[in-house]
Design a protein around this motif. Structure first.
Motif, PDB file in Angstrom:
ATOM      1  N   ASP A  94       0.824  -1.210   0.000  1.00  0.00           N
ATOM      2  CA  ASP A  94       0.000   0.000   0.000  1.00  0.00           C
ATOM      3  C   ASP A  94       0.855   1.255   0.000  1.00  0.00           C
ATOM      4  OD1 ASP A  94      -2.123   1.817   0.277  1.00  0.00           O
ATOM      5  OD2 ASP A  94      -1.773   1.859   2.441  1.00  0.00           O
ATOM      6  N   HIS A  95       0.740   2.050  -1.065  1.00  0.00           N
ATOM      7  CA  HIS A  95       1.488   3.301  -1.184  1.00  0.00           C
ATOM      8  C   HIS A  95       0.676   4.528  -0.769  1.00  0.00           C
ATOM      9  CE1 HIS A  95       4.953   1.401  -2.859  1.00  0.00           C
ATOM     10  NE2 HIS A  95       4.322   0.954  -3.924  1.00  0.00           N
ATOM     11  N   THR A  96      -0.529   4.317  -0.285  1.00  0.00           N
ATOM     12  CA  THR A  96      -1.355   5.417   0.205  1.00  0.00           C
ATOM     13  C   THR A  96      -0.713   6.039   1.440  1.00  0.00           C
ATOM     14  OG1 THR A  96      -3.281   4.135  -0.486  1.00  0.00           O
ATOM     15  CG2 THR A  96      -3.696   6.016   0.970  1.00  0.00           C
ATOM     16  N   THR A  97      -0.817   7.357   1.580  1.00  0.00           N
ATOM     17  CA  THR A  97      -0.471   7.983   2.856  1.00  0.00           C
ATOM     18  C   THR A  97      -1.714   7.905   3.728  1.00  0.00           C
ATOM     19  OG1 THR A  97       1.178   9.469   1.892  1.00  0.00           O
ATOM     20  CG2 THR A  97       0.236  10.112   4.013  1.00  0.00           C
ATOM     21  N   ALA A  98      -1.645   7.044   4.730  1.00  0.00           N
ATOM     22  CA  ALA A  98      -2.799   6.772   5.579  1.00  0.00           C
ATOM     23  C   ALA A  98      -2.323   6.702   7.028  1.00  0.00           C
ATOM     24  CB  ALA A  98      -3.458   5.463   5.144  1.00  0.00           C
ATOM     25  N   SER A  99      -3.198   6.270   7.914  1.00  0.00           N
ATOM     26  CA  SER A  99      -2.832   6.187   9.329  1.00  0.00           C
ATOM     27  C   SER A  99      -2.079   4.891   9.623  1.00  0.00           C
ATOM     28  CB  SER A  99      -4.084   6.261  10.200  1.00  0.00           C
ATOM     29  OG  SER A  99      -4.863   5.090  10.056  1.00  0.00           O
ATOM     30  N   ALA A 100      -1.280   4.929  10.673  1.00  0.00           N
ATOM     31  CA  ALA A 100      -0.607   3.710  11.118  1.00  0.00           C
ATOM     32  C   ALA A 100      -1.630   2.705  11.631  1.00  0.00           C
ATOM     33  CB  ALA A 100       0.415   4.048  12.199  1.00  0.00           C
ATOM     34  N   ALA A 101      -2.725   3.215  12.195  1.00  0.00           N
ATOM     35  CA  ALA A 101      -3.759   2.331  12.736  1.00  0.00           C
ATOM     36  C   ALA A 101      -4.389   1.473  11.646  1.00  0.00           C
ATOM     37  CB  ALA A 101      -4.832   3.152  13.449  1.00  0.00           C
ATOM     38  N   GLY A 166       2.924  -0.510  10.246  1.00  0.00           N
ATOM     39  CA  GLY A 166       2.700   0.858  10.719  1.00  0.00           C
ATOM     40  C   GLY A 166       3.936   1.722  10.671  1.00  0.00           C
ATOM     41  N   ALA A 167       5.131   1.107  10.650  1.00  0.00           N
ATOM     42  CA  ALA A 167       6.373   1.882  10.678  1.00  0.00           C
ATOM     43  C   ALA A 167       6.548   2.737   9.426  1.00  0.00           C
ATOM     44  CB  ALA A 167       7.571   0.955  10.850  1.00  0.00           C
ATOM     45  N   GLY A 168       6.067   2.246   8.291  1.00  0.00           N
ATOM     46  CA  GLY A 168       6.148   3.041   7.069  1.00  0.00           C
ATOM     47  C   GLY A 168       5.321   4.305   7.173  1.00  0.00           C
ATOM     48  N   GLN A 169       4.088   4.154   7.660  1.00  0.00           N
ATOM     49  CA  GLN A 169       3.213   5.322   7.802  1.00  0.00           C
ATOM     50  C   GLN A 169       3.765   6.301   8.840  1.00  0.00           C
ATOM     51  OE1 GLN A 169       1.071   6.065   5.742  1.00  0.00           O
ATOM     52  NE2 GLN A 169       0.373   4.173   4.793  1.00  0.00           N
ATOM     53  N   LEU A 170       4.314   5.792   9.930  1.00  0.00           N
ATOM     54  CA  LEU A 170       4.890   6.676  10.945  1.00  0.00           C
ATOM     55  C   LEU A 170       6.075   7.453  10.379  1.00  0.00           C
ATOM     56  CD1 LEU A 170       4.722   4.282  14.020  1.00  0.00           C
ATOM     57  CD2 LEU A 170       3.316   6.320  13.657  1.00  0.00           C
ATOM     58  N   THR A 171       6.881   6.792   9.547  1.00  0.00           N
ATOM     59  CA  THR A 171       8.019   7.477   8.931  1.00  0.00           C
ATOM     60  C   THR A 171       7.554   8.540   7.950  1.00  0.00           C
ATOM     61  OG1 THR A 171       9.369   5.481   9.174  1.00  0.00           O
ATOM     62  CG2 THR A 171      10.143   7.130   7.608  1.00  0.00           C
ATOM     63  N   LYS A 172       6.481   8.256   7.224  1.00  0.00           N
ATOM     64  CA  LYS A 172       5.931   9.275   6.313  1.00  0.00           C
ATOM     65  C   LYS A 172       5.450  10.485   7.109  1.00  0.00           C
ATOM     66  CE  LYS A 172       4.458  11.261   2.561  1.00  0.00           C
ATOM     67  NZ  LYS A 172       3.556  10.685   1.560  1.00  0.00           N
TER      68      LYS A 172
END
Length: 289
Positions: A94-101, A166-172
């Motif tokens: 998933d390349h969407t910028t979304a929530s870590a949740a 979730g680490a990807g989203q947190l880094t974004k």
């Protein structure tokens, strides 16, 4: 080469899927507006699917780049979502910028179905997608990422696993927090230079060779000076991303005073009619006074 699917052919997904095709992968695409998927197939070959589930059937890796958490849930676990037809061992990236949740939620849902889910938001903007030089920040299981990384390299110059789901989203979120502060600083600096009667172009050409240098400075100062913002990463999208950052900060106890202020500054730009302006338009609210 792999059999893959790409869901969501927006300004980012369209060229990303194109790079997969150019790399020799067999690509099936789905887009909510079917005409765009039809156009993509006309340009790049491959196959158009009527639903995310149909696109995912038989694919080793399914990629997606959609709008928000709800869109992501719909194209994954929805009634016609990709999870319904993905085979055992397949990987959803998933390349969407979304929530870590939501990343953790869908990771668990995928795991229960015998498939893998990697949250992998990107940085680099439309130009990075078109030129195949995106930075990919990933969260998920090491084995799944190792299999997906060579395919991701078709449109990325950097792809790194940064931790569990979730680490990807947190880094974004870290990425967007840093950009918000940088752009506001650049906007204030350019505004100050103009007010001081300096040649703003000469100033930037000089200080960009020193410690003040940044990607934003190198790539946005000319259009900021000219007051041109009809391109790039839209203010509406940045506000969506900053809302995710601020929500997560409330959860983890981080203090983001500058981010909160810049988010409000962007609301002023929206009120000026700049909802689709590039994020560098922060200078517009300063120059109007």
């Amino acid at each position: 080469m792999s059999k893959v699917a790409f869901i969501g052919l927006g300004v980012m997904g369209y060229p990303m899927a194109g790079h997969l095709g150019k790399a020799g992968h067999v690509v099936t695409v789905y887009n909510r507006t079917a005409a765009k998927a039809e156009r993509w197939v006309g340009e790049h070959g491959g196959t158009q699917a009527a639903t995310p589930a149909e696109a995912a059937a038989g694919a080793e890796i399914v990629f997606a780049c959609v709008g928000n958490d709800d869109d992501l849930r719909e194209v994954t676990a929805g009634a016609e979502g990709a999870f319904q037809k993905m085979g055992q061992g397949a990987i959803f990236v998933d390349h969407t910028t979304a929530s870590a949740a939501v990343a953790r939620e869908l990771h668990d849902e995928a795991k229960a179905r015998g498939i893998s889910f990697i949250d992998a938001p990107v940085s680099g903007g439309q130009a990075g997608a078109e030129n195949g030089v995106l930075t990919v920040m990933a969260g998920g299981d090491e084995g799944a990422f190792a299999k997906a990384a060579p395919v991701i390299s078709a449109y990325a110059r950097m792809a790194r696993l940064l931790g569990p789901s979730g680490a990807g989203q947190l880094t974004k979120m870290v990425n967007q927090i840093c950009i918000a502060g940088l752009v506001e600083g650049l906007a204030e600096g350019l505004h100050f230079a103009k007010q001081a009667g300096l040649d703003a172009t000469a100033v930037i050409e000089t200080i960009s060779k020193g410690a003040a240098q940044s990607w934003q400075m190198e790539n946005r100062y000319k259009t900021m000076i000219e007051g041109k913002f009809d391109f790039g990463f839209a203010v509406d999208w940045m506000r969506k991303d900053l809302a995710i950052c601020l929500d997560e900060a409330r959860r983890n106890g981080a203090h983001l005073p500058v981010t909160a202020i810049v988010d409000q500054f962007y609301s002023e730009v929206q009120a000026m009619g700049g909802r689709r302006w590039d994020t560098s338009s922060l200078i517009a609210r300063l120059d109007k006074t």
